[in-house]
Design a protein around this motif. Sequence first.
Motif, PDB file in Angstrom:
ATOM      1  N   GLU A  47       0.837  -1.196   0.000  1.00 35.90           N
ATOM      2  CA  GLU A  47       0.000   0.000   0.000  1.00 35.90           C
ATOM      3  C   GLU A  47       0.880   1.256   0.000  1.00 35.90           C
ATOM      4  O   GLU A  47       0.586   2.235  -0.691  1.00 35.90           O
ATOM      5  N   LYS A  99       1.418  -9.100  -5.692  1.00 38.25           N
ATOM      6  CA  LYS A  99       0.292  -8.294  -5.228  1.00 38.25           C
ATOM      7  C   LYS A  99       0.367  -6.879  -5.814  1.00 38.25           C
ATOM      8  O   LYS A  99      -0.629  -6.333  -6.311  1.00 38.25           O
ATOM      9  N   LYS A 123      -2.064  -5.106  -8.767  1.00 34.72           N
ATOM     10  CA  LYS A 123      -2.733  -3.841  -8.414  1.00 34.72           C
ATOM     11  C   LYS A 123      -2.384  -2.736  -9.422  1.00 34.72           C
ATOM     12  O   LYS A 123      -3.251  -1.970  -9.847  1.00 34.72           O
ATOM     13  N   GLU A 168      -5.428  -1.315 -11.510  1.00 37.57           N
ATOM     14  CA  GLU A 168      -5.903   0.007 -11.101  1.00 37.57           C
ATOM     15  C   GLU A 168      -5.254   1.148 -11.865  1.00 37.57           C
ATOM     16  O   GLU A 168      -5.826   2.225 -11.995  1.00 37.57           O
TER      17      GLU A 168
END
Lengths: 298, 298
Positions: free
Chosen positions: A59, A109, A113, A117
């Motif tokens: 993140e 991951k 993403k 995205e």
Amino acid sequence: MSIVQCVPNFSEGRNQEVIQKIVEGIQSVPGVRVLDYSSDKDHNRSVVTLVGSKEVIVEGVFAGIKVATELIDMTKHQGEHPRMGATDVVPFIPIKDVTMDECVELANKLGKKMGEELGIPVYLYEKAATQNHRTNLANIRKGEYEGLAKKMEDPKWYPDYGPKEFNRKSGATAVGARMPLVAFNVNLNTSDLTIAEKIAKNVRLSGGGLHSVKAMGVELKERGIVQVSMNMVDYKKTPLYRAVELIKIEAQRYGVSVVGSEIIGLVPMDALVESIEYYLGLEDFRKDQILENRLYQE
Amino acid sequence: MSIVQCVPNFSEGRNQEVIQKIVEGIQSVPGVRVLDYSSDKDHNRSVVTLVGSKEVIVEGVFAGIKVATELIDMTKHQGEHPRMGATDVVPFIPIKDVTMDECVELANKLGKKMGEELGIPVYLYEKAATQNHRTNLANIRKGEYEGLAKKMEDPKWYPDYGPKEFNRKSGATAVGARMPLVAFNVNLNTSDLTIAEKIAKNVRLSGGGLHSVKAMGVELKERGIVQVSMNMVDYKKTPLYRAVELIKIEAQRYGVSVVGSEIIGLVPMDALVESIEYYLGLEDFRKDQILENRLYQE
């Protein structure tokens, strides 16, 4: 608590406002910490070092990548360093209480993403590589941004994640997992560069030397000495002590001695512990005997 | 963030409920962490290891001492270990980003608080000692709890803080500051205990050896070897490498060799770094180059 290091390279090294916004994006994620960042104007490139637990690191770096995707336009990018994307390369590096396999998972991951995205083609490299010809970053980046549209037409270079179409604004990104790199230089009491070069050759893997060691001879003009300058690319496989002891042995042939050494930049504590165990002859030493390790355990 | 270690010894090693309440008292203070605690029934004594920043450590240990003052009655205490108080001894130990002088200040702060709020006579010892004859804990504790009322009548033994009168229920407490102690044993390839004893004598200060080293010979019967068992009482003054290298040199006289070593319990990272710098010949190494140190900096 686990510690993962992540060192994204962004294709902007001149506009400090852009770099600042990328760093702020990363820092906005709780539990993520930016340890360092530096920019090079000639390379027109910035390198950010962040750390966080395996739960938050993806993140954290993604927040920076999102800003870079908005603010960097590869159609206008020029710089000396090879590059293929606005976010050029993102390695995940295991530091503490995390395995290499878990770092490979983190790379997957993040890649997924970024593809879904942000619409960026992602190539997995090093330990995260899905195909042999993609292990080496240089292979993936060969042809650079300018050659990417053509390269992506070849099924051999379909990305691991994201669109198969060329992304004009952002290019493509290599995401991977690798061991931390320790920059370790050993000084010799001679001004003869050829001696450092010969020893470097004997110590590195390609010269019949040690696994996970890259080495070259370097002149320290001010001090009038030379050094064997090394990148220790996997200190678990080849610890620091083995390199310095082998250099001592090789140095004897030339009648020179090791007079010191230096570690450049950051080094994980584990890389030092491997060597202290050897020199002190420690038996059954556990890393949680180091007080600081007990302290930060959750 | 600074790290101070504190190792209070309490005169209760049998009633687990009392020990548990003392530990819970300490743990109730935010930012303070109990790393370990252990009790000995024969000694009727418990040792707690807590850590915290210099801002919170006094409050943390005081919370435990307050519980001990309520729940331990020295008029009923029996045990093999020398003792003079319910809270017997409290050393503050600098671990990271804190000086010995600051630990002496912490000892004074705690002593004053114990005297004023709990009415306990406090003697400052080791680096915190205010008079030479109080440096050594054994001197302060001589005569133990049973001899304390009489001893305190002598102006030489007026406490540094708290009432000059004997406290029947709680006795008195020694509060001090000292370096962390590293238990470091070096193994020899012989079963002859006299060799380990001779080497121990040569290595320790009192035998003409090294400052800050206490050493004795010990037999490891199961392995059929002996070891030089050391307490390194100030690793900054006398690092681990110096002890092991001197033992290697002394061992040559007896035709034996060092075959390994062990660190018992916890060791501050700094104590290892001192030795790795020596063995690798590191120049200008800064401790904030260790990634973990950067990580936990505030």
